[in-house]
Motif scaffolding. Structure first.
Motif, short mmCIF file in Angstrom:
data_model
loop_
_atom_site.label_atom_id
_atom_site.label_comp_id
_atom_site.label_asym_id
_atom_site.label_seq_id
_atom_site.Cartn_x
_atom_site.Cartn_y
_atom_site.Cartn_z
N LEU A 150 -1.18 24.16 -4.94
CA LEU A 150 -1.36 22.72 -4.81
C LEU A 150 -0.05 21.97 -4.94
N VAL A 151 0.77 22.38 -5.90
CA VAL A 151 2.06 21.72 -6.09
C VAL A 151 2.93 21.95 -4.86
N LEU A 152 2.92 23.16 -4.32
CA LEU A 152 3.69 23.46 -3.12
C LEU A 152 3.23 22.59 -1.95
N GLN A 153 1.92 22.47 -1.79
CA GLN A 153 1.39 21.68 -0.69
C GLN A 153 1.75 20.20 -0.84
N ASP A 154 1.61 19.68 -2.04
CA ASP A 154 1.90 18.26 -2.25
C ASP A 154 3.38 17.98 -2.12
N ILE A 193 0.96 9.38 -5.85
CA ILE A 193 1.33 10.78 -5.61
C ILE A 193 2.25 11.27 -6.73
N LEU A 194 3.19 10.44 -7.14
CA LEU A 194 4.09 10.84 -8.23
C LEU A 194 3.32 11.08 -9.53
N LEU A 253 0.83 -1.20 0.00
CA LEU A 253 0.00 0.00 0.00
C LEU A 253 0.86 1.25 0.00
N GLY A 254 1.95 1.23 0.74
CA GLY A 254 2.87 2.37 0.76
C GLY A 254 3.47 2.64 -0.61
N HIS A 255 3.90 1.57 -1.29
CA HIS A 255 4.47 1.72 -2.63
C HIS A 255 3.43 2.25 -3.61
N ILE A 256 2.23 1.69 -3.56
CA ILE A 256 1.17 2.13 -4.47
C ILE A 256 0.81 3.59 -4.22
N SER A 257 0.73 4.00 -2.96
CA SER A 257 0.40 5.40 -2.67
C SER A 257 1.50 6.34 -3.15
N GLU A 258 2.77 5.93 -3.04
CA GLU A 258 3.86 6.77 -3.53
C GLU A 258 3.79 6.93 -5.04
N VAL A 259 3.49 5.84 -5.75
CA VAL A 259 3.35 5.92 -7.20
C VAL A 259 2.18 6.82 -7.55
#
Length: 180
Positions: free
Chosen positions: A176-180, A81-82, A73-79
């Motif tokens: 939004l980009v700054l926040q993310d 977000i990217l 789940l951690g890997h999928i969430s990182e992908v």
């Protein structure tokens, strides 16, 4: 001995390619994205938002008993977000963004500080009323969690209203980009 070393090399190659190994998230990610793409295609023909496909696939997978481990789940969430940041970057008019970067930074940081402060103070008042124990650290963390906006929803609105190229659209995107 040579066969043993060759087998280890073959196993390493398979693991590095994402096809073996215990921590591979490529197969679950591919399956979920494929299912989502099919459902999104169907929903787009029906005139519905494709965001519903992502939610529906999560509900379907959960109801079928699919419970990926925390690492997957951690890997999928990182992908995810990217990919989201990549999509946001595709929408940026670089010339307009560079022209207004200071304003976007001030608005973004100001929104984070003000919202975090408001939600942290609110949590110090509200959460004890429902029986939760709150200290300053947890209140600030709670405030940070609530202060971030939903990038995908704002991007969808800006695209739909044809506001992406306007000054306020570029400022929203920069924030939004700054926040993310």
């Amino acid at each position: 001995r040579w066969r043993e070393e060759k087998q280890q090399t073959d196993n390493l190659s398979i693991t590095m390619a994402g096809g073996g190994g215990e921590d591979s998230f490529i197969q679950p990610l591919g399956f979920l994205l494929g299912l989502t793409a099919l459902l999104a295609l169907l929903l787009s023909y029906l005139g519905q938002s494709t965001i519903i496909a992502f939610i529906a696939v999560g509900v379907i997978a959960s109801s079928l008993g699919v419970e990926p481990d925390a690492t997957t789940l951690g890997h999928i969430s990182e992908v995810g977000i990217l990919i989201l940041l990549f999509m946001a970057g595709l929408e940026v008019d670089l010339e307009a963004f560079l022209k207004n970067w200071r304003t976007a930074a001030i608005v973004g940081v100001g929104q984070i500080v003000a919202s975090t402060g408001f939600f942290a103070a609110s949590s110090l008042l509200v959460l004890p009323a429902i029986g939760a124990e709150v200290n300053v650290n947890s209140a600030v963390y709670f405030g940070l969690c609530l202060c971030f906006s939903s990038t995908i929803l704002v991007l969808g609105y800006l695209k739909g209203s044809k506001s992406m190229g306007t000054l306020h659209g570029q400022l929203c995107l920069g924030t939004l980009v700054l926040q993310d």
